[in-house]
Design a protein around this motif. Structure first.
Motif, mmCIF file in Angstrom:
data_model
loop_
_atom_site.group_PDB
_atom_site.id
_atom_site.type_symbol
_atom_site.label_atom_id
_atom_site.label_comp_id
_atom_site.label_asym_id
_atom_site.label_seq_id
_atom_site.Cartn_x
_atom_site.Cartn_y
_atom_site.Cartn_z
ATOM 1 N N THR A 19 19.065 48.873 32.848
ATOM 2 C CA THR A 19 20.283 49.398 33.461
ATOM 3 C C THR A 19 21.054 50.247 32.446
ATOM 4 O OG1 THR A 19 21.648 47.529 32.770
ATOM 5 C CG2 THR A 19 20.458 47.318 34.877
ATOM 6 N N PRO A 20 21.942 51.118 32.918
ATOM 7 C CA PRO A 20 22.758 51.910 31.986
ATOM 8 C C PRO A 20 23.552 51.047 31.007
ATOM 9 C CG PRO A 20 22.877 52.861 34.185
ATOM 10 C CD PRO A 20 22.134 51.564 34.318
ATOM 11 N N ASP A 21 24.126 49.925 31.480
ATOM 12 C CA ASP A 21 24.905 49.064 30.587
ATOM 13 C C ASP A 21 24.025 48.460 29.497
ATOM 14 O OD1 ASP A 21 27.222 49.575 31.948
ATOM 15 O OD2 ASP A 21 27.245 47.676 33.066
ATOM 16 N N LEU A 22 22.824 48.035 29.869
ATOM 17 C CA LEU A 22 21.912 47.463 28.879
ATOM 18 C C LEU A 22 21.475 48.531 27.873
ATOM 19 C CD1 LEU A 22 19.089 44.933 29.413
ATOM 20 C CD2 LEU A 22 18.565 47.068 28.246
ATOM 21 N N MET A 23 21.174 49.718 28.354
ATOM 22 C CA MET A 23 20.780 50.808 27.456
ATOM 23 C C MET A 23 21.908 51.134 26.485
ATOM 24 S SD MET A 23 17.639 51.641 28.419
ATOM 25 C CE MET A 23 17.284 53.324 27.931
ATOM 26 N N GLU A 24 23.124 51.153 26.989
ATOM 27 C CA GLU A 24 24.275 51.443 26.130
ATOM 28 C C GLU A 24 24.435 50.377 25.051
ATOM 29 O OE1 GLU A 24 29.126 52.133 26.505
ATOM 30 O OE2 GLU A 24 27.861 52.099 28.294
ATOM 31 N N ALA A 25 24.226 49.112 25.409
ATOM 32 C CA ALA A 25 24.351 48.027 24.432
ATOM 33 C C ALA A 25 23.277 48.136 23.350
ATOM 34 C CB ALA A 25 24.257 46.676 25.138
ATOM 35 N N LEU A 26 22.049 48.418 23.749
ATOM 36 C CA LEU A 26 20.978 48.553 22.763
ATOM 37 C C LEU A 26 21.216 49.750 21.847
ATOM 38 C CD1 LEU A 26 17.769 47.721 24.840
ATOM 39 C CD2 LEU A 26 19.027 46.244 23.267
ATOM 40 N N SER A 27 21.736 50.826 22.407
ATOM 41 C CA SER A 27 22.053 51.998 21.599
ATOM 42 C C SER A 27 23.129 51.667 20.575
ATOM 43 C CB SER A 27 22.521 53.145 22.498
ATOM 44 O OG SER A 27 22.821 54.288 21.744
ATOM 45 N N ALA A 28 24.160 50.944 21.020
ATOM 46 C CA ALA A 28 25.256 50.590 20.122
ATOM 47 C C ALA A 28 24.810 49.631 19.019
ATOM 48 C CB ALA A 28 26.398 49.969 20.928
ATOM 49 N N ALA A 29 23.884 48.732 19.343
ATOM 50 C CA ALA A 29 23.380 47.787 18.340
ATOM 51 C C ALA A 29 22.382 48.450 17.400
ATOM 52 C CB ALA A 29 22.727 46.594 19.026
#
Length: 371
Positions: free
Chosen positions: A235-245
Protein backbone atom coordinates in the motif's frame (compact mmCIF):
# COMPACT_ATOMS: atom_id res chain seq x y z
CA UNK A 1 11.40 -21.36 -3.43
CA UNK A 2 13.21 -20.63 -0.16
CA UNK A 3 11.71 -20.28 3.32
CA UNK A 4 12.84 -17.25 5.32
CA UNK A 5 13.30 -17.10 9.09
CA UNK A 6 13.76 -13.94 11.14
CA UNK A 7 16.20 -15.86 13.38
CA UNK A 8 18.57 -15.99 10.40
CA UNK A 9 17.54 -13.10 8.13
CA UNK A 10 20.31 -13.88 5.62
CA UNK A 11 20.49 -17.65 5.97
CA UNK A 12 22.95 -19.90 4.16
CA UNK A 13 20.02 -21.29 2.16
CA UNK A 14 18.96 -17.80 1.07
CA UNK A 15 22.49 -16.83 0.10
CA UNK A 16 22.88 -20.07 -1.84
CA UNK A 17 19.65 -19.49 -3.77
CA UNK A 18 20.64 -15.92 -4.64
CA UNK A 19 24.02 -17.21 -5.81
CA UNK A 20 22.45 -19.99 -7.84
CA UNK A 21 20.08 -17.55 -9.56
CA UNK A 22 23.01 -15.37 -10.59
CA UNK A 23 25.01 -18.39 -11.75
CA UNK A 24 22.12 -19.64 -13.89
CA UNK A 25 21.75 -16.23 -15.49
CA UNK A 26 25.49 -15.94 -16.17
CA UNK A 27 25.47 -19.38 -17.74
CA UNK A 28 22.93 -18.09 -20.26
CA UNK A 29 24.99 -14.99 -20.92
CA UNK A 30 28.14 -17.08 -21.31
CA UNK A 31 26.63 -18.81 -24.30
CA UNK A 32 25.88 -15.45 -25.88
CA UNK A 33 29.37 -14.07 -25.23
CA UNK A 34 31.05 -17.19 -26.53
CA UNK A 35 29.02 -16.88 -29.71
CA UNK A 36 30.32 -13.36 -30.14
CA UNK A 37 33.98 -14.25 -29.64
CA UNK A 38 35.83 -16.53 -27.20
CA UNK A 39 38.09 -13.56 -26.40
CA UNK A 40 35.24 -12.21 -24.24
CA UNK A 41 35.76 -15.07 -21.76
CA UNK A 42 37.54 -12.87 -19.15
CA UNK A 43 34.39 -10.75 -18.86
CA UNK A 44 32.29 -13.76 -17.90
CA UNK A 45 34.99 -15.24 -15.67
CA UNK A 46 35.29 -12.04 -13.67
CA UNK A 47 31.55 -11.55 -13.54
CA UNK A 48 31.37 -14.98 -11.89
CA UNK A 49 34.17 -14.19 -9.44
CA UNK A 50 32.80 -10.89 -8.22
CA UNK A 51 29.12 -11.89 -8.07
CA UNK A 52 29.98 -14.98 -6.00
CA UNK A 53 29.71 -14.54 -2.25
CA UNK A 54 29.19 -11.12 -0.74
CA UNK A 55 26.88 -10.21 2.10
CA UNK A 56 23.66 -10.48 0.00
CA UNK A 57 22.09 -7.76 2.15
CA UNK A 58 20.43 -5.94 -0.74
CA UNK A 59 18.56 -9.03 -1.94
CA UNK A 60 17.66 -9.74 1.67
CA UNK A 61 16.12 -6.28 2.19
CA UNK A 62 14.03 -6.80 -0.95
CA UNK A 63 12.97 -10.28 0.16
CA UNK A 64 11.98 -9.24 3.68
CA UNK A 65 10.04 -6.24 2.38
CA UNK A 66 8.07 -8.69 0.21
CA UNK A 67 7.35 -10.69 3.38
CA UNK A 68 6.38 -7.48 5.19
CA UNK A 69 3.56 -7.07 2.66
CA UNK A 70 2.49 -10.67 2.14
CA UNK A 71 3.17 -12.19 5.55
CA UNK A 72 4.44 -15.31 3.78
CA UNK A 73 7.77 -16.93 4.63
CA UNK A 74 8.06 -18.89 1.38
CA UNK A 75 9.78 -16.76 -1.22
CA UNK A 76 8.82 -17.58 -4.84
CA UNK A 77 11.56 -18.19 -7.38
CA UNK A 78 10.63 -15.10 -9.40
CA UNK A 79 11.08 -12.90 -6.34
CA UNK A 80 14.43 -14.58 -5.63
CA UNK A 81 15.63 -13.80 -9.14
CA UNK A 82 14.44 -10.19 -8.91
CA UNK A 83 16.24 -9.78 -5.59
CA UNK A 84 19.38 -11.38 -7.02
CA UNK A 85 19.39 -8.85 -9.87
CA UNK A 86 19.91 -6.13 -7.27
CA UNK A 87 23.19 -7.75 -6.28
CA UNK A 88 24.32 -7.83 -9.91
CA UNK A 89 23.61 -4.08 -9.98
CA UNK A 90 25.65 -3.74 -6.80
CA UNK A 91 28.65 -5.53 -8.30
CA UNK A 92 28.47 -3.34 -11.40
CA UNK A 93 28.90 -0.31 -9.14
CA UNK A 94 31.78 -1.99 -7.29
CA UNK A 95 33.68 -2.52 -10.54
CA UNK A 96 33.45 1.18 -11.35
CA UNK A 97 34.12 2.19 -7.75
CA UNK A 98 37.36 0.22 -7.64
CA UNK A 99 38.60 1.95 -10.79
CA UNK A 100 37.76 5.39 -9.41
CA UNK A 101 39.39 4.59 -6.06
CA UNK A 102 42.35 2.76 -7.63
CA UNK A 103 41.66 -0.10 -5.22
CA UNK A 104 43.95 -3.11 -5.39
CA UNK A 105 41.60 -5.72 -3.89
CA UNK A 106 37.95 -6.66 -3.84
CA UNK A 107 36.54 -9.55 -1.81
CA UNK A 108 39.96 -10.96 -1.07
CA UNK A 109 41.19 -11.10 -4.69
CA UNK A 110 42.78 -8.51 -7.00
CA UNK A 111 40.27 -5.91 -8.17
CA UNK A 112 38.94 -6.36 -11.70
CA UNK A 113 41.11 -3.63 -13.21
CA UNK A 114 44.18 -5.23 -11.65
CA UNK A 115 43.24 -8.59 -13.15
CA UNK A 116 42.76 -7.12 -16.63
CA UNK A 117 46.03 -5.26 -16.20
CA UNK A 118 47.76 -8.54 -15.32
CA UNK A 119 46.32 -10.13 -18.48
CA UNK A 120 47.93 -7.38 -20.54
CA UNK A 121 51.31 -7.77 -18.88
CA UNK A 122 51.29 -11.57 -19.02
CA UNK A 123 50.55 -11.60 -22.74
CA UNK A 124 52.98 -8.73 -23.47
CA UNK A 125 50.34 -6.73 -25.32
CA UNK A 126 50.83 -3.36 -26.97
CA UNK A 127 50.02 -0.17 -25.09
CA UNK A 128 49.72 0.73 -21.42
CA UNK A 129 48.74 -2.17 -19.15
CA UNK A 130 47.12 0.02 -16.49
CA UNK A 131 44.93 1.78 -19.07
CA UNK A 132 43.87 -1.58 -20.49
CA UNK A 133 43.00 -2.76 -16.99
CA UNK A 134 40.83 0.24 -16.27
CA UNK A 135 39.06 -0.05 -19.61
CA UNK A 136 38.33 -3.74 -19.03
CA UNK A 137 36.89 -3.12 -15.58
CA UNK A 138 34.73 -0.22 -16.77
CA UNK A 139 33.29 -2.38 -19.53
CA UNK A 140 32.72 -5.24 -17.09
CA UNK A 141 30.82 -2.83 -14.83
CA UNK A 142 28.77 -1.61 -17.79
CA UNK A 143 27.96 -5.17 -18.80
CA UNK A 144 26.86 -6.09 -15.27
CA UNK A 145 24.62 -3.01 -15.20
CA UNK A 146 22.97 -4.13 -18.45
CA UNK A 147 22.67 -7.68 -17.18
CA UNK A 148 21.08 -6.60 -13.88
CA UNK A 149 18.26 -4.93 -15.80
CA UNK A 150 17.83 -7.95 -18.07
CA UNK A 151 17.86 -10.39 -15.15
CA UNK A 152 15.20 -8.39 -13.31
CA UNK A 153 12.98 -8.00 -16.36
CA UNK A 154 13.20 -11.65 -17.46
CA UNK A 155 13.08 -13.23 -14.01
CA UNK A 156 9.47 -14.41 -14.14
CA UNK A 157 7.58 -11.63 -12.33
CA UNK A 158 4.05 -10.94 -13.49
CA UNK A 159 3.45 -7.97 -15.75
CA UNK A 160 1.66 -6.12 -12.93
CA UNK A 161 4.51 -6.75 -10.46
CA UNK A 162 7.04 -5.51 -13.00
CA UNK A 163 4.99 -2.40 -13.63
CA UNK A 164 4.86 -1.63 -9.89
CA UNK A 165 8.52 -2.36 -9.19
CA UNK A 166 10.26 -1.09 -12.28
CA UNK A 167 10.11 2.64 -11.43
CA UNK A 168 12.19 1.86 -8.34
CA UNK A 169 14.71 -0.12 -10.41
CA UNK A 170 15.00 2.81 -12.81
CA UNK A 171 15.34 5.28 -9.95
CA UNK A 172 18.05 3.36 -8.13
CA UNK A 173 20.25 3.26 -11.21
CA UNK A 174 20.03 7.04 -11.52
CA UNK A 175 20.53 7.59 -7.79
CA UNK A 176 23.61 5.42 -7.41
CA UNK A 177 25.25 6.85 -10.54
CA UNK A 178 24.58 10.43 -9.46
CA UNK A 179 25.75 9.48 -5.98
CA UNK A 180 28.99 8.15 -7.42
CA UNK A 181 29.55 11.48 -9.19
CA UNK A 182 28.81 13.41 -5.99
CA UNK A 183 31.41 11.21 -4.31
CA UNK A 184 33.96 12.06 -7.01
CA UNK A 185 33.24 15.75 -6.40
CA UNK A 186 33.56 15.29 -2.63
CA UNK A 187 36.83 13.41 -2.95
CA UNK A 188 38.29 16.39 -4.81
CA UNK A 189 37.81 18.59 -1.72
CA UNK A 190 40.50 19.16 0.93
CA UNK A 191 39.01 18.03 4.24
CA UNK A 192 41.81 19.59 6.27
CA UNK A 193 41.34 23.05 4.77
CA UNK A 194 37.55 22.93 4.91
CA UNK A 195 37.45 21.72 8.51
CA UNK A 196 39.40 24.70 9.87
CA UNK A 197 36.24 26.82 10.34
CA UNK A 198 32.89 25.99 11.97
CA UNK A 199 31.03 26.75 8.73
CA UNK A 200 33.45 24.56 6.80
CA UNK A 201 32.98 21.69 9.21
CA UNK A 202 29.22 21.89 8.83
CA UNK A 203 29.54 21.96 5.04
CA UNK A 204 31.93 19.00 5.08
CA UNK A 205 29.59 16.81 7.13
CA UNK A 206 26.55 17.76 5.04
CA UNK A 207 28.44 17.01 1.82
CA UNK A 208 29.35 13.54 3.09
CA UNK A 209 25.80 12.89 4.30
CA UNK A 210 24.47 13.74 0.83
CA UNK A 211 26.96 11.41 -0.86
CA UNK A 212 26.15 8.59 1.55
CA UNK A 213 22.40 9.04 1.06
CA UNK A 214 22.52 8.63 -2.72
CA UNK A 215 25.63 6.56 -3.33
CA UNK A 216 24.89 4.00 -0.62
CA UNK A 217 21.81 4.37 1.55
CA UNK A 218 19.19 4.49 -1.16
CA UNK A 219 20.58 1.68 -3.30
CA UNK A 220 21.65 -0.51 -0.38
CA UNK A 221 18.51 -0.43 1.75
CA UNK A 222 15.74 1.98 0.73
CA UNK A 223 15.25 1.02 -2.91
CA UNK A 224 15.69 -2.74 -2.35
CA UNK A 225 12.93 -2.58 0.26
CA UNK A 226 10.72 -0.56 -2.07
CA UNK A 227 11.36 -3.01 -4.91
CA UNK A 228 10.37 -5.99 -2.77
CA UNK A 229 7.29 -4.28 -1.37
CA UNK A 230 6.21 -3.06 -4.81
CA UNK A 231 6.47 -6.57 -6.25
CA UNK A 232 4.15 -7.72 -3.46
CA UNK A 233 1.69 -4.87 -4.05
CA UNK A 234 2.37 -2.82 -0.92
CA UNK A 235 0.00 0.00 0.00
CA UNK A 236 1.11 3.64 -0.36
CA UNK A 237 1.32 4.01 3.45
CA UNK A 238 3.52 0.93 3.76
CA UNK A 239 5.76 2.08 0.90
CA UNK A 240 6.11 5.49 2.53
CA UNK A 241 7.11 3.89 5.85
CA UNK A 242 9.74 1.68 4.23
CA UNK A 243 11.12 4.66 2.32
CA UNK A 244 11.35 6.70 5.51
CA UNK A 245 13.09 3.87 7.38
CA UNK A 246 15.41 2.98 4.52
CA UNK A 247 17.38 6.21 4.29
CA UNK A 248 18.60 6.43 7.92
CA UNK A 249 19.18 2.69 8.05
CA UNK A 250 21.14 2.85 4.80
CA UNK A 251 23.30 5.67 6.15
CA UNK A 252 23.99 3.68 9.32
CA UNK A 253 24.97 0.73 7.11
CA UNK A 254 27.48 2.88 5.20
CA UNK A 255 28.91 4.48 8.34
CA UNK A 256 29.60 0.96 9.62
CA UNK A 257 31.42 0.27 6.35
CA UNK A 258 33.50 3.41 6.87
CA UNK A 259 34.61 2.25 10.31
CA UNK A 260 35.48 -1.18 8.93
CA UNK A 261 37.47 0.50 6.14
CA UNK A 262 39.91 1.79 8.77
CA UNK A 263 39.59 -0.67 11.65
CA UNK A 264 38.18 -3.83 10.04
CA UNK A 265 39.64 -7.32 9.97
CA UNK A 266 40.94 -7.95 6.45
CA UNK A 267 40.06 -11.66 6.69
CA UNK A 268 36.39 -10.70 7.17
CA UNK A 269 36.03 -7.60 5.00
CA UNK A 270 38.03 -8.86 1.99
CA UNK A 271 39.77 -5.47 1.73
CA UNK A 272 43.07 -4.30 3.12
CA UNK A 273 42.60 -2.67 6.50
CA UNK A 274 43.55 0.98 6.27
CA UNK A 275 42.95 1.16 2.52
CA UNK A 276 40.59 4.09 3.07
CA UNK A 277 43.47 6.03 4.63
CA UNK A 278 45.78 5.34 1.69
CA UNK A 279 43.02 6.28 -0.75
CA UNK A 280 42.18 9.42 1.21
CA UNK A 281 38.55 8.37 1.22
CA UNK A 282 36.41 11.21 2.51
CA UNK A 283 34.00 9.58 4.94
CA UNK A 284 32.14 10.73 8.04
CA UNK A 285 34.89 9.10 10.10
CA UNK A 286 37.57 11.12 8.30
CA UNK A 287 35.57 14.34 8.54
CA UNK A 288 35.04 13.88 12.27
CA UNK A 289 38.76 13.16 12.74
CA UNK A 290 39.84 16.35 10.96
CA UNK A 291 37.20 18.36 12.80
CA UNK A 292 37.95 17.03 16.27
CA UNK A 293 41.76 16.73 16.16
CA UNK A 294 44.13 19.40 17.45
CA UNK A 295 45.66 21.65 14.82
CA UNK A 296 48.93 19.73 14.97
CA UNK A 297 47.32 16.29 14.68
CA UNK A 298 44.90 17.43 11.96
CA UNK A 299 47.89 18.69 9.95
CA UNK A 300 49.73 15.42 10.53
CA UNK A 301 46.68 13.42 9.44
CA UNK A 302 46.46 15.58 6.32
CA UNK A 303 50.06 14.69 5.48
CA UNK A 304 49.20 10.98 5.64
CA UNK A 305 45.68 11.00 4.21
CA UNK A 306 45.55 9.94 0.57
CA UNK A 307 49.15 8.76 0.22
CA UNK A 308 49.05 5.35 -1.53
CA UNK A 309 52.65 4.67 -0.47
CA UNK A 310 51.97 4.73 3.27
CA UNK A 311 53.80 2.09 5.27
CA UNK A 312 51.98 -0.07 7.81
CA UNK A 313 53.47 2.08 10.56
CA UNK A 314 52.15 5.25 8.96
CA UNK A 315 48.67 3.76 8.53
CA UNK A 316 48.72 2.81 12.19
CA UNK A 317 49.71 6.38 13.10
CA UNK A 318 46.73 7.68 11.13
CA UNK A 319 44.50 5.28 13.07
CA UNK A 320 45.95 6.59 16.33
CA UNK A 321 45.10 10.17 15.38
CA UNK A 322 41.57 9.20 14.31
CA UNK A 323 41.02 7.25 17.54
CA UNK A 324 42.45 9.98 19.78
CA UNK A 325 40.19 12.58 18.18
CA UNK A 326 37.05 10.77 19.30
CA UNK A 327 35.91 10.42 15.68
CA UNK A 328 35.16 6.72 15.98
CA UNK A 329 32.90 7.28 19.00
CA UNK A 330 31.17 10.13 17.18
CA UNK A 331 30.41 7.93 14.17
CA UNK A 332 29.22 5.10 16.42
CA UNK A 333 26.82 7.58 18.04
CA UNK A 334 25.57 8.63 14.59
CA UNK A 335 25.06 4.97 13.65
CA UNK A 336 22.95 4.49 16.78
CA UNK A 337 20.94 7.65 16.06
CA UNK A 338 20.20 6.65 12.47
CA UNK A 339 19.46 3.05 13.45
CA UNK A 340 17.07 4.14 16.21
CA UNK A 341 15.20 6.40 13.78
CA UNK A 342 14.73 3.52 11.35
CA UNK A 343 13.82 1.09 14.14
CA UNK A 344 11.07 3.40 15.40
CA UNK A 345 9.48 3.57 11.95
CA UNK A 346 9.68 -0.19 11.40
CA UNK A 347 8.15 -0.81 14.83
CA UNK A 348 5.08 1.31 14.14
CA UNK A 349 4.55 0.66 10.42
CA UNK A 350 1.68 -1.56 9.26
CA UNK A 351 3.84 -4.56 8.34
CA UNK A 352 3.19 -8.26 8.75
CA UNK A 353 4.57 -9.55 12.05
CA UNK A 354 6.99 -11.90 10.30
CA UNK A 355 8.15 -9.15 7.95
CA UNK A 356 8.69 -6.71 10.79
CA UNK A 357 10.72 -9.26 12.75
CA UNK A 358 12.81 -10.08 9.69
CA UNK A 359 13.49 -6.47 8.74
CA UNK A 360 14.43 -5.57 12.31
CA UNK A 361 16.79 -8.55 12.54
CA UNK A 362 18.29 -7.64 9.17
CA UNK A 363 18.72 -4.03 10.26
CA UNK A 364 20.64 -5.12 13.35
CA UNK A 365 22.84 -7.35 11.23
CA UNK A 366 23.53 -4.55 8.74
CA UNK A 367 24.77 -2.06 11.30
CA UNK A 368 26.39 -4.32 13.91
CA UNK A 369 28.46 -6.49 11.57
CA UNK A 370 32.23 -6.90 11.44
CA UNK A 371 32.42 -7.85 7.75
Amino acid sequence: MVTLSSKHPVSDEFRARIGASITDFLDEQGTILDGLDPATAPLLDRARVFTAGGKRLRPAFAAWAWVAVTGKADLPDAVIRAAAALDVLHVSALMHDDVMDASDERRGVPAAHRQFEADHRREARRGDAASFGRAGAILLGDLLLVWSEEMFRRGGLSASALERAYPHVEAVRTEVTAGQYLDVVAQSQDPYAISRTPAGRERLVEMIRTVVTWKSASYSVRRPMLVGAAIAGGTPDLMEALSAAGQPLGRAFQYRDDILGVYGDEALTGKESGEDVREGKLTLLAAEAFTRSSEAEAAELASLFGDPGLTTTQVERAREIISASGAREAVEAEIRREFDAAETILQTALLSDLGRDGLQALARLAVRRNF
